[in-house]
Write a protein that holds these residues in place. Structure first.
Motif, PDB file in Angstrom:
ATOM      1  N   LEU A   1      61.388  20.739  46.220  1.00  7.02           N
ATOM      2  CA  LEU A   1      60.635  19.522  46.558  1.00  7.02           C
ATOM      3  C   LEU A   1      60.777  18.555  45.383  1.00  7.02           C
ATOM      4  O   LEU A   1      59.821  18.291  44.651  1.00  7.02           O
ATOM      5  CB  LEU A   1      59.155  19.853  46.802  1.00  7.02           C
TER       6      LEU A   1
ATOM      7  N   TRP B   1      52.373  17.035  51.124  1.00  2.00           N
ATOM      8  CA  TRP B   1      53.215  18.086  50.559  1.00  2.00           C
ATOM      9  C   TRP B   1      52.786  19.497  50.971  1.00  2.00           C
ATOM     10  O   TRP B   1      53.570  20.432  50.835  1.00  2.00           O
ATOM     11  CB  TRP B   1      53.275  18.024  49.019  1.00  2.00           C
TER      12      TRP B   1
ATOM     13  N   LEU C   1      54.997  21.209  53.544  1.00  3.19           N
ATOM     14  CA  LEU C   1      56.348  21.441  53.032  1.00  3.19           C
ATOM     15  C   LEU C   1      56.370  22.642  52.089  1.00  3.19           C
ATOM     16  O   LEU C   1      57.358  23.383  52.043  1.00  3.19           O
ATOM     17  CB  LEU C   1      56.875  20.193  52.325  1.00  3.19           C
TER      18      LEU C   1
ATOM     19  N   ILE D   1      58.086  15.865  44.308  1.00  2.14           N
ATOM     20  CA  ILE D   1      56.669  16.156  44.145  1.00  2.14           C
ATOM     21  C   ILE D   1      56.298  16.111  42.662  1.00  2.14           C
ATOM     22  O   ILE D   1      56.935  16.760  41.828  1.00  2.14           O
ATOM     23  CB  ILE D   1      56.314  17.525  44.770  1.00  2.14           C
TER      24      ILE D   1
ATOM     25  N   ASP E   1      58.643  26.064  52.881  1.00  3.23           N
ATOM     26  CA  ASP E   1      59.540  26.770  51.977  1.00  3.23           C
ATOM     27  C   ASP E   1      59.108  28.221  51.774  1.00  3.23           C
ATOM     28  O   ASP E   1      59.956  29.119  51.664  1.00  3.23           O
ATOM     29  CB  ASP E   1      59.610  26.043  50.636  1.00  3.23           C
TER      30      ASP E   1
END
Length: 221
Positions: free
Chosen positions: A45, A23, A26, A48, A30
């Motif tokens: 997300l 994660w 990611l 998550i 963002d």
């Protein structure tokens, strides 16, 4: 901060120790679009777990990749200058991963921030420089974007709202597309066929501007 120790000493190893946990990149992706509140990151997300998001944010802060700042009585997270140096890495990884993209699974979504970074990845400034300035209003899955291309410059706004879209005449072309947009960007689906098949619905403007879009944003699969 070392979330994972590979027992090796080189730059790639150290980079993976800092942003290689699940994660982490990611979150960086963002934040490359702009500062985000905790809730905005969680919404972008959706899979998550909250404890993992909190942990990753703490790790990235300790690594000097992001910082936590008060803004208008709320806390936002943003990339540091060191963190912004990851932009070419993220874009290159996106271009590399694009080559392996198959059809989306039913549960997969397109978020505004993910689509924004995909457009940055696919943008061809040398091609755009020879084309007239163009504004696209695009709705792709959950993403509603206003995309401004002017010479070699690209500006993408999330959720532009009613005053920035077709109602005010800002957009030269407004369209709705599903995940098949990646096939247009790859060149696997010609713009005229995309419209004829229903993969793209033109809401406003000349349909042939979709061909300009496909020339401006292109990644070979």
């Amino acid at each position: 901060m070392v979330a994972r120790d590979y027992g090796q000493y080189d730059g790639i190893t150290r980079g993976l120790e800092l942003v290689g946990e699940r994660w982490a990149l990611l979150i960086v992706r963002d934040l490359l679009v702009g500062p985000r509140r905790y809730g905005e990151l969680a919404a972008g997300l959706p899979r998550i777990p909250s404890n993992i998001l909190a942990t990753r944010l703490k790790e990235l802060q300790e690594a000097g990749v992001i910082r936590r700042l008060p803004r208008s009585r709320v806390i936002v997270y943003e990339l540091t200058e060191y963190g912004r140096e990851l932009e070419p890495v993220v874009l290159a990884l996106g271009a590399w991963g694009f080559k392996a993209m198959a059809d989306p699974r039913e549960e997969q979504i397109v978020t505004p921030d993910a689509m924004t970074i995909s457009l940055r990845t696919a943008f061809r400034p040398l091609v755009a420089a020879d084309l007239p300035p163009t504004v696209y209003a695009a709705r792709v899955g959950l993403a509603e974007l206003l995309i401004r291309v002017d010479a070699a410059g690209l500006d993408v706004q999330r959720d532009p709202g009613p005053d920035s879209g077709t109602e005010s005449g800002v957009a030269d072309l407004a369209f709705v597309a599903g995940p098949d947009i990646h096939r247009i960007i790859s060149g696997a689906l010609a713009p005229d066929r995309a419209i004829a098949s229903g993969a793209v619905e033109v809401l406003h403007g000349p349909a042939d501007l979709l061909e300009r879009f496909a020339r401006t944003f292109h990644l070979a699969a």
